[in-house]
Design an enzyme around this catalytic site. Structure first.
Site, PDB file in Angstrom:
ATOM      1  N   ASP A 131      23.962  91.167  57.602  1.00 11.47           N
ATOM      2  CA  ASP A 131      24.575  91.596  56.349  1.00 11.47           C
ATOM      3  C   ASP A 131      25.247  92.960  56.587  1.00 11.47           C
ATOM      4  O   ASP A 131      25.946  93.146  57.569  1.00 11.47           O
ATOM      5  CB  ASP A 131      23.535  91.609  55.219  1.00 11.47           C
ATOM      6  CG  ASP A 131      24.169  91.725  53.837  1.00 11.47           C
ATOM      7  OD1 ASP A 131      24.549  90.691  53.264  1.00 11.47           O
ATOM      8  OD2 ASP A 131      24.305  92.852  53.340  1.00 11.47           O
ATOM      9  N   TYR A 172      29.421  98.545  48.426  1.00 12.87           N
ATOM     10  CA  TYR A 172      30.505  97.575  48.244  1.00 12.87           C
ATOM     11  C   TYR A 172      31.792  98.297  47.834  1.00 12.87           C
ATOM     12  O   TYR A 172      32.891  97.925  48.269  1.00 12.87           O
ATOM     13  CB  TYR A 172      30.108  96.532  47.191  1.00 12.87           C
ATOM     14  CG  TYR A 172      29.103  95.544  47.701  1.00 12.87           C
ATOM     15  CD1 TYR A 172      29.486  94.274  48.108  1.00 12.87           C
ATOM     16  CD2 TYR A 172      27.759  95.892  47.809  1.00 12.87           C
ATOM     17  CE1 TYR A 172      28.563  93.363  48.590  1.00 12.87           C
ATOM     18  CE2 TYR A 172      26.828  94.994  48.297  1.00 12.87           C
ATOM     19  CZ  TYR A 172      27.238  93.733  48.693  1.00 12.87           C
ATOM     20  OH  TYR A 172      26.315  92.841  49.191  1.00 12.87           O
ATOM     21  N   HIS A 200      20.923  83.459  55.900  1.00  9.82           N
ATOM     22  CA  HIS A 200      21.357  84.853  55.876  1.00  9.82           C
ATOM     23  C   HIS A 200      20.228  85.833  56.174  1.00  9.82           C
ATOM     24  O   HIS A 200      20.438  86.863  56.794  1.00  9.82           O
ATOM     25  CB  HIS A 200      21.957  85.140  54.496  1.00  9.82           C
ATOM     26  CG  HIS A 200      22.608  86.461  54.362  1.00  9.82           C
ATOM     27  ND1 HIS A 200      23.806  86.770  54.959  1.00  9.82           N
ATOM     28  CD2 HIS A 200      22.235  87.584  53.682  1.00  9.82           C
ATOM     29  CE1 HIS A 200      24.154  88.008  54.649  1.00  9.82           C
ATOM     30  NE2 HIS A 200      23.207  88.530  53.886  1.00  9.82           N
TER      31      HIS A 200
END
Length: 381
Positions: free
Chosen positions: A179, A307, A358
């Site tokens: 990630d 982000y 993930h």
């Protein structure tokens, strides 16, 4: 001193746990979804079941004790306190390995792999596979400080992580991540500041494939493109909200533990390997341990800001140092080797596993450990 390393223990006061209990007893619930699947988000009945377990059976002190079996520290880098675990191997020839989590994960993701990686002999392995582990919390995540100014994107974090490793006396080290951790680790490789000897990532971020490659995609590459397109259409809304409006999102996540839990745990369903519900593939208490790292540190908004910093135009600079990639089948992005080789110019290890998603270190820890060992067996400090 600016490079001081301070000892740290995870110690959550009872008042914080009492506040959580009050909030879990007075939830204002939304209406149930009008569908019988996860297509509109995490289902009402599932959330109520998890909340009931959280309130009546879950024990944070168990998690806190498990975390505190390892040494924790804080050190200030560019004005931000960075929290990290530092677990030295009993093996004298162990090699340093930096491991970085992402969102919505935390250091909790690595709890099942720390023992086998640091002390393989005690877990049925060989001394040659031993590592000294450094496991930091990203800025704005977990027990790390929260940046008060913009600029803490993956490039700055990568540079900070290199400073952390040299501050600990590791002039040469390996780095691993998934990630955001995979993106930071890739940038460590791209920056090549002279200390990182090799990297391993289980989220492989590459640029658009070259035209000649896209002109004749293999069936596997076509399937990968369809998989990613489904994610973009159905599963990427969280990222756009966090990229564009992390502050607005933060009010709800700071005020509602159920909101924070739902925001996180939905991803453990969507990104695991064919899971119908997150606890098909993960222990429910471990999932709540991870949620608690966010809730207790009020990290909903501060974690989302990464982000804002780095998601819109992620760094895809070429990586020339030795690199390894493990592709787990239900990862968000599953590029082919020839796609990856456009960015990773010295790709020494590549493997596509038959299971896992993930959160590989947490979902399939034995397989994750095998991938890390196989990758770094190809590399020298």
């Amino acid at each position: 001193m600016s490079d001081e390393i301070r000892d740290f223990r995870v110690e959550i006061p009872k008042t914080a746990l009492d506040d959580l209990d009050i909030r879990l007893r007075h939830v204002r619930w939304p209406d149930p979804e009008p569908v019988d699947d996860w297509s509109q988000g995490i289902p009402f009945d599932y959330v109520k079941t998890v909340v009931d377990h959280w309130r009546t059976s879950y024990d944070w002190r168990r998690c806190q004790e498990a975390l505190n079996q390892y040494k924790h520290h804080l050190t200030k880098i560019d004005g931000v306190d960075i929290h990290f675990m530092h677990i030295r191997s009993p093996e004298p020839d162990a090699r340093p390995l930096l491991m970085t989590h992402g969102w919505p994960g935390s250091i909790v993701e690595f709890m099942d792999v720390i023992g086998p990686l640091t002390d393989p002999v005690a877990h049925g392995g060989e001394a040659k596979d031993a590592y000294h582990l450094v496991v930091p919390s990203l800025p704005g995540y977990g027990f790390s400080g929260k940046p008060a100014a913009t600029g803490w994107g993956i490039e700055k974090i990568a540079t900070a992580w290199d400073s952390l490793m040299t501050r600990l006396g590791y002039d040469r080290y390996f780095a691993q991540g998934g990630d955001w951790g995979g993106m930071v680790t890739s940038v460590i490789g791209a920056q090549d500041l002279g200390h990182c000897a090799g990297i391993h990532v289980n989220l492989v971020i590459v640029g658009p494939p070259a035209e000649e490659i896209m002109a004749n995609p293999t069936p596997e590459e076509q399937a990968s493109l369809v998989h990613f397109a489904t994610y973009q259409e159905q599963g990427s809304g969280y990222a756009e909200i966090q990229r564009t409006r992390p502050q607005t999102l933060g009010y709800g996540l700071a005020d509602s533990p159920v909101g924070q839990m739902a925001w996180i745990m939905e991803k453990f369903q969507g990104w695991a390997d064919d899971a119908k519900a997150p606890d098909d593939n993960f222990d429910c208490d471990r999932l709540l341990d991870n949620v608690m790292i966010y809730w207790l540190n009020n990290a909903g908004a501060s974690s989302a800001r990464l982000y804002r910093e780095s998601f819109g135009a992620p760094n895809i600079d070429p990586v020339s140092i030795p690199s390894g990639c493990s592709i787990f089948p239900n990862e968000i992005i599953t590029p082919s080797r020839r796609w990856a080789e456009q960015r990773f110019k010295n790709l020494q290890y590549w493997n596509e596993t038959d299971r896992g998603g993930h959160f590989a270190a947490m979902e399939v820890p034995e397989l994750f450990i095998a991938e890390v060992r196989s990758c770094f067996a190809q590399m020298e400090l």
